[in-house]
Design a protein around this motif. Structure first.
Motif, PDB file in Angstrom:
ATOM      1  N   VAL A 306       0.818  -1.291   0.071  1.00  0.00           N
ATOM      2  CA  VAL A 306       0.062   0.066  -0.064  1.00  0.00           C
ATOM      3  C   VAL A 306       0.912   1.191   0.026  1.00  0.00           C
ATOM      4  O   VAL A 306       1.725   1.269   0.861  1.00  0.00           O
ATOM      5  CB  VAL A 306      -0.917  -0.150   1.111  1.00  0.00           C
ATOM      6  N   LEU A 307       0.739   2.173  -1.005  1.00  0.00           N
ATOM      7  CA  LEU A 307       1.531   3.230  -1.425  1.00  0.00           C
ATOM      8  C   LEU A 307       1.406   4.090  -0.104  1.00  0.00           C
ATOM      9  O   LEU A 307       0.148   4.504   0.429  1.00  0.00           O
ATOM     10  CB  LEU A 307       1.215   3.844  -2.376  1.00  0.00           C
ATOM     11  N   SER A 308       2.572   4.433   0.635  1.00  0.00           N
ATOM     12  CA  SER A 308       2.466   5.768   1.602  1.00  0.00           C
ATOM     13  C   SER A 308       2.692   6.954   0.744  1.00  0.00           C
ATOM     14  O   SER A 308       2.817   6.956  -0.269  1.00  0.00           O
ATOM     15  CB  SER A 308       3.542   5.550   2.468  1.00  0.00           C
ATOM     16  N   LEU A 377       0.773   5.512 -13.887  1.00  0.00           N
ATOM     17  CA  LEU A 377      -0.403   4.574 -13.601  1.00  0.00           C
ATOM     18  C   LEU A 377      -1.256   5.834 -12.825  1.00  0.00           C
ATOM     19  O   LEU A 377      -2.271   4.886 -12.197  1.00  0.00           O
ATOM     20  CB  LEU A 377       0.196   3.316 -12.726  1.00  0.00           C
ATOM     21  N   GLN A 378      -0.953   6.587 -12.404  1.00  0.00           N
ATOM     22  CA  GLN A 378      -1.649   7.605 -11.676  1.00  0.00           C
ATOM     23  C   GLN A 378      -2.292   6.975 -10.188  1.00  0.00           C
ATOM     24  O   GLN A 378      -3.241   7.136  -9.583  1.00  0.00           O
ATOM     25  CB  GLN A 378      -3.183   7.812 -12.265  1.00  0.00           C
ATOM     26  N   ASP A 383      -3.240   3.743  -2.755  1.00  0.00           N
ATOM     27  CA  ASP A 383      -3.173   2.677  -3.616  1.00  0.00           C
ATOM     28  C   ASP A 383      -2.149   1.415  -3.229  1.00  0.00           C
ATOM     29  O   ASP A 383      -1.440   1.702  -2.640  1.00  0.00           O
ATOM     30  CB  ASP A 383      -3.191   3.339  -4.896  1.00  0.00           C
ATOM     31  N   THR A 384      -2.628   0.542  -3.830  1.00  0.00           N
ATOM     32  CA  THR A 384      -1.765  -0.728  -3.600  1.00  0.00           C
ATOM     33  C   THR A 384      -1.040  -1.245  -5.006  1.00  0.00           C
ATOM     34  O   THR A 384      -1.599  -1.129  -6.085  1.00  0.00           O
ATOM     35  CB  THR A 384      -2.764  -1.895  -3.236  1.00  0.00           C
ATOM     36  N   MET A 398       4.219  -6.270 -12.207  1.00  0.00           N
ATOM     37  CA  MET A 398       3.668  -5.466 -11.229  1.00  0.00           C
ATOM     38  C   MET A 398       2.137  -4.917 -11.771  1.00  0.00           C
ATOM     39  O   MET A 398       1.917  -4.748 -12.922  1.00  0.00           O
ATOM     40  CB  MET A 398       4.395  -4.105 -10.995  1.00  0.00           C
ATOM     41  N   GLY A 399       1.348  -4.966 -10.682  1.00  0.00           N
ATOM     42  CA  GLY A 399      -0.126  -4.489 -10.928  1.00  0.00           C
ATOM     43  C   GLY A 399      -0.490  -3.656  -9.840  1.00  0.00           C
ATOM     44  O   GLY A 399       0.542  -3.234  -8.981  1.00  0.00           O
ATOM     45  N   PHE A 400      -1.497  -3.163  -9.909  1.00  0.00           N
ATOM     46  CA  PHE A 400      -1.784  -2.200  -8.700  1.00  0.00           C
ATOM     47  C   PHE A 400      -3.465  -2.252  -8.560  1.00  0.00           C
ATOM     48  O   PHE A 400      -4.093  -2.759  -9.500  1.00  0.00           O
ATOM     49  CB  PHE A 400      -1.463  -0.904  -9.226  1.00  0.00           C
TER      50      PHE A 400
END
Length: 567
Positions: A306-308, A377-378, A383-384, A398-400
């Motif tokens: 999870v993006l910080s 990817l905005q 977001d993860t 990689m995905g998100f």
DNA sequence: ATTGTGCATGTTAAT
DNA sequence: TTAACATGCACAATG
């Protein structure tokens, strides 16, 4: 010839012919390959836990909601246990046309190391160990003919201590081998009988690395821990295809990993929650082949992050969970690390620098140079990002998924999303109705095909519905708020929060934006005619302002005042 | 002045 | 108490 053995402590029955094959089923969330006997015992115990403790003998089918009577053993023919969690009734099993498949194993069966310590990570499923003891053996839940006997490759010497699991087969003191000790001994060239045994039975074992990707005609099957409400849904697709070889061959590079370091188990510490890819992109064989160039390719979920705010910020550094970095990325011994190329679902290759910083006698792993990717990817904080690997070849993918609009979530869940605990329990994770999976790629979203989606087939929208059929909250707009951390509020956090709020304030329509632009009050425009439309032309730049005061003269004319802003 | 880099430190969750 | 990790911060590099 190496002998493959059941992974249950105290059993370790030899696989027939020395090979994993039908009748040897993956169990315990895919972490263990067990012989028939142990596998059945495991299933039985899980059933007992579900039926006796969770719902007092009743359970609903995860698909149709039909209530199933307990019975545990007697009713076993009318429903089946899903390794992903929940129960499936016989009707749904038939209707799905799918064979029940064993849960996909973790990419490395006994890796990461912490997972190796326990062939049956029941706590991860919300189950107690007590319920595993002393239960009868029942019919298997996994049809034996669906078990994929293809070999699994050990990527790292196992360091499992099987004797820490007393659960299934009672006292195992005599039969259990402490693999960690043995491997250690083995590594120190102090070979003995035990180490030879282990080398035969485990270290040199070739186990199936197939991911349970069992395809029946016209059917896509998902992979790891598919939440029940998603299992019947249409597959998500990776876009084709790339050409370059993977930046590193995990199956090769990681083979030497154990000699360089022993990764802290991802199942331990904060990173453990990032290790369980609850949602796995389901792709067709064809697509997977396009990506991998291999008809036998499978996709292996690795971990997610999870993006910080820092990760998604402009610094361009993505902090990687230490355990995951050590377990799944190529080993690095120098802080400078190494370049790493990761392919996204659209097929684009991103080049990062995978490195670490020394930190408190430990390491802090970062992926540098992620800004272009993040921006492309905005992605934003909350977001993860998911990391996967395609086998064979070890190509990293990689995905998100975008965070859901947290405005609808209580703070606790927002916080949980931010720190990765929201979906921690793969067994009950599907209950998290508010976590939506989307793809930032429009093409990714709209190239779904395969089985008709029982939920979403009508409009092609991939906004996945929750278990109850209620629509999930809309995907966050461009103004999606950051997942706010209730704690750890520092100056930067506040600044970021303000940025987000400012962004909300700037959500304007075109007309509203136009309305904020005012001509300088003291300048008279030149009027020009362009295609029969009159345009006012000013020599001075406009004033950016907002209406603040209205007043009405006695004559009826309206005076309008503006709050002038600096420009 | 701005941006990038490397490390230090504070916070948090797990043990 | 400890380890992980988010982020602060000083210094260097660059424009």
């Amino acid at each position: 010839m190496a002998t493959n053995r059941c992974m249950n402590a105290g059993c370790m029955a030899a696989a027939p012919g020395g090979e994993w094959r039908k009748g040897w089923a993956l169990r315990a969330g895919g972490f263990a390959i067990l012989c028939d006997k142990c596998g059945l015992a495991y299933d039985q115990n899980v059933f007992c836990e579900i039926f006796h403790q969770k719902e007092s003998g009743w359970r609903e089918c995860s698909y149709c909601g039909k209530r199933l009577h307990c019975g545990c053993i007697a009713s076993r023919n009318s429903f089946d246990l899903l390794d992903s969690g929940g129960v499936q009734c016989l009707n749904c099993i038939k209707a799905s046309g799918l064979q029940f498949i064993p849960t996909q194993p973790m990419p490395k069966l006994l890796t990461p190391p912490q997972m190796r310590q326990r062939p049956f990570p029941l706590s991860a499923r919300g189950l107690s160990e007590e319920v595993l003891q002393g239960r009868a053996i029942d019919m298997p839940s996994v049809p034996l003919d669906t078990f994929d006997p293809s070999p699994v490759k050990w990527e790292e010497k196992p360091i499992l201590s099987l004797n820490r699991n007393p659960s299934l087969i009672g006292n195992s003191s005599q039969n259990t081998l402490d693999l960690k000790e043995i491997i250690t001994e083995n590594n120190s060239s102090n070979n003995n009988n035990n180490s030879n045994k282990i080398s035969e039975s485990l270290a040199e074992t070739s186990l199936s690395m197939s991911l349970g990707l069992v395809n029946t005609p016209n059917t896509e099957r998902s992979i790891m821990f598919p939440p029940p409400e998603l299992t019947g849904q249409r597959a998500r697709h990776f876009m084709p295809k790339l050409s370059k070889p993977a930046p590193f061959d995990a199956s090769k590079d990681l083979s030497s990993l154990s000699h360089m370091r022993v990764a802290r188990p991802p199942a331990e510490g904060r990173g453990r929650n990032q290790l369980l890819p609850r949602y796995w992109p389901r792709i067709t064989d064809q697509e997977l082949q396009q990506i991998s160039g291999d008809s036998n390719a499978t996709i292996v979920p690795l971990f997610e992050k999870v993006l910080s705010a820092s990760d998604a910020g402009r610094i361009g550094r993505l902090v990687l969970p230490k355990a995951c970095a050590e377990a799944y990325f190529p080993p690095i011994s120098q802080p400078e690390g190494r370049p790493l190329t990761i392919q996204d679902a659209k097929g684009k290759e991103w080049h990062f620098q995978f490195r670490f910083w020394p930190n408190n006698n430990s390491r802090m792993y970062v992926l540098e140079g992620v800004t272009p990717c993040i921006q492309s990817l905005q992605l934003q904080a909350g977001d993860t990002v998911t990391f996967s690997r395609i086998e064979p070849g070890g190509k990293l993918v990689m995905g998100f998924r975008k965070a859901t609009n947290t405005a609808t979530l209580p703070d606790s869940q927002i916080s949980a999303i931010a720190n990765g605990t929201f979906m921690a329990d793969p067994f009950f994770a599907p209950q998290g109705d508010n976590l939506q999976i989307v793809s930032g790629y429009p093409g990714f979203i709209h190239t779904m095909k395969g089985l008709p989606d029982p939920v979403n087939s009508s409009d092609g929208d991939v906004s996945w519905l929750n278990k109850t059929g209620r629509p999930l909250p809309n995907e966050g707009s461009l103004l999606q708020p950051l997942p706010k951390r209730s704690r750890n509020i520092g100056p930067k956090s506040r600044r970021l929060s303000m940025d987000s709020e400012d962004a909300l304030e700037l959500k304007l329509t075109w007309e509203e934006a136009q309305d904020l632009l005012r001509p300088p009050p003291t300048v008279k425009p030149n009027v020009v005619l362009i295609e029969d439309y009159e345009f006012e032309e000013y020599d001075e730049p406009p004033i950016f302002g907002k209406r603040t005061i209205f007043t009405v003269r006695a004559s009826g004319s309206v005076l309008q005042f503006f709050m002038l802003c600096t420009r």
